[in-house]
Enzyme design. Structure first.
Site, PDB file in Angstrom:
ATOM      1  N   GLU A 215       6.299  -5.208   2.366  1.00 47.92           N
ATOM      2  CA  GLU A 215       4.820  -5.839   2.299  1.00 47.92           C
ATOM      3  C   GLU A 215       4.352  -5.114   3.532  1.00 47.92           C
ATOM      4  O   GLU A 215       4.617  -4.981   4.762  1.00 47.92           O
ATOM      5  CB  GLU A 215       4.874  -7.131   2.855  1.00 47.92           C
ATOM      6  CG  GLU A 215       3.635  -8.062   2.794  1.00 47.92           C
ATOM      7  CD  GLU A 215       3.588  -9.625   3.132  1.00 47.92           C
ATOM      8  OE1 GLU A 215       3.269 -10.272   2.287  1.00 47.92           O
ATOM      9  OE2 GLU A 215       4.208  -9.804   4.182  1.00 47.92           O
TER      10      GLU A 215
ATOM     11  N   TYR B  83      -4.359  -5.304   1.167  1.00 43.06           N
ATOM     12  CA  TYR B  83      -2.958  -5.578   0.986  1.00 43.06           C
ATOM     13  C   TYR B  83      -2.059  -5.158  -0.221  1.00 43.06           C
ATOM     14  O   TYR B  83      -2.571  -4.939  -1.413  1.00 43.06           O
ATOM     15  CB  TYR B  83      -2.936  -7.247   0.838  1.00 43.06           C
ATOM     16  CG  TYR B  83      -1.976  -7.913   0.466  1.00 43.06           C
ATOM     17  CD1 TYR B  83      -0.783  -8.421   1.597  1.00 43.06           C
ATOM     18  CD2 TYR B  83      -1.158  -7.904  -0.680  1.00 43.06           C
ATOM     19  CE1 TYR B  83       0.372  -8.942   1.447  1.00 43.06           C
ATOM     20  CE2 TYR B  83       0.206  -8.522  -0.887  1.00 43.06           C
ATOM     21  CZ  TYR B  83       0.780  -9.135   0.173  1.00 43.06           C
ATOM     22  OH  TYR B  83       2.087  -9.588   0.015  1.00 43.06           O
TER      23      TYR B  83
END
Length: 396
Positions: free
Chosen positions: A206, A118
């Protein structure tokens, strides 16, 4: 301004970030053609079908599926396009899918196991610095990781006056447990991602997941991108990326009228001049036992036309049980605002919800007399507490 995955990936690729390649399709026939083109360009034999909506958790709602042949590409695309996709980040009604991204399969076998990470870049408002947040737990909800295993989340703060230093990019690669070619690839990926964030004037990038492929390439498999609206004048090409179908229609209409409006879930409509006063008014409503139905800043020119437009926007929400108008007459005179309220009320005819008007500042006393003597079903107030009491009374 939120972007679709394919739009965010295009921006990333323009800054040298490796991405999972794909082609957008608006129907099943276009999806098959896209799959054939993608196979010719990349050699992929399987394809990932991804719903393009402004919401996360698409996989959980059935919006991301793998197709192993062209027949499945056509079938799955036909099922996803036109569906109302419900995810943890949508309303109960979900969002209608108008297009899908046909993407290459990047989980191919090779010399090593694939790994998912991530990574996001955003502003840390507490420190005034940009921040790279990253974790070894890619593919999962970062909120769940933060709650259950916070030690697996790392942050790297970047002084915007200096920029990302090479040692910081290397530290990210090290903390993710990479080595060899994958270490070097991740270092390049982080540097390019940060450059994309800064130069596109984004408020969020993101990537979940960032993938280490079986041959140690690092690429963005997904992309959630938010561009700062205030910087769009520097990126005129980005304006065309806005998809109004994904936005609240009332907010879009209000924006076209020059009103700063945010739709909320409450029962008291707000009409205020100035963002700070609007926030204080929302607190006032909650203290009075109500819930704000919106944030609405009409600005410094609260004339009759503007007030009438604001009324119409507020009343589009069926949950509104009362309207509180809270104006401070600094730039604009209170008596002009009061006359604007009266004129707008008369132009619109019957308004079926109670209206409380608090006007304070220049000519506030004249404004109160105008409201009180208008003969309209409008309650005037001078003090904050008085307005709160009247809101409480009409809601009781």
């Amino acid at each position: 301004m939120n972007l679709h995955e394919y739009q965010g990936k295009d921006i990333l690729a323009s800054f040298g970030v490796r991405i999972q390649r794909g082609i957008v399709a608006k129907n099943a026939q276009e999806a098959v053609a896209a799959a054939k083109q993608l196979t010719a360009e990349t050699g992929t034999s399987w394809h990932v079908i991804k719903a393009q909506v402004h919401a996360g958790g698409r996989g959980k709602g059935g919006g991301v599926k793998l197709a192993k042949n062209l027949q499945e590409v056509e079938q799955i695309s036909g099922q996803i396009i036109g569906m109302n996709l419900i995810t943890p980040q949508t309303s109960a009604e979900g969002k209608k899918v108008h297009q899908v991204l046909i993407a290459e399969d990047v989980y191919y076998p090779g010399e090593s196991e694939t790994s998912e990470f991530y990574m996001s870049v955003l502003l840390n408002r507490a420190t005034g610095r940009n921040m790279i947040m990253y974790s070894t737990e890619g593919g999962m909800d970062i909120e769940t990781v933060a709650e259950q295993t916070p030690h697996l989340i790392f942050t790297e703060e970047v002084d915007p006056s200096v920029g990302l230093m090479p040692f910081q990019a290397r530290r990210v690669s090290f903390n993710l447990g990479l080595e060899g070619l994958a270490f070097k690839e991740m270092t390049k990926f982080v540097s390019a991602l940060y450059t994309a964030y800064v130069q596109s004037d984004a408020s969020l990038f993101e990537i979940n997941p960032v993938l280490k492929t079986s041959d140690n390439k690092i690429m963005a498999v997904d992309a959630k991108v938010t561009i700062d609206d205030n910087a769009l004048y520097r990126h005129k090409d980005y304006k065309d990326l806005r998809d109004l179908r994904e936005e609240n229609p009332i907010e879009v209409e209000a924006g076209a009228l020059g009103l700063n409006y945010v739709d909320l879930d409450g029962n008291v409509g707000c009409m205020v001049n100035g963002a700070g006063l609007a926030m204080a008014t929302m607190d006032l409503i909650k203290q009075a036992g109500g819930e704000p139905a919106n944030f609405l800043d009409v600005g410094g020119t609260a004339d009759a036309a503007r007030v009438e437009a604001a009324f119409k926007i507020i009343l589009k929400d069926p949950n509104v049980k009362a309207i509180l108008i809270n104006i401070f007459g600094g730039i604009v005179r209170c008596d002009r605002v009061a006359q604007g309220v009266i004129d707008a009320y008369k132009n619109m005819g019957n308004i079926n919800v109670p209206i409380i008007v608090r006007l304070q500042g220049t000519n506030a006393d004249i404004a109160k007399d105008l409201i009180d003597n208008s003969g309209l079903d409008v309650l005037s107030a001078t003090e904050f507490q008085e307005a709160a009491d009247k809101v409480h009374k009409v809601l009781a």
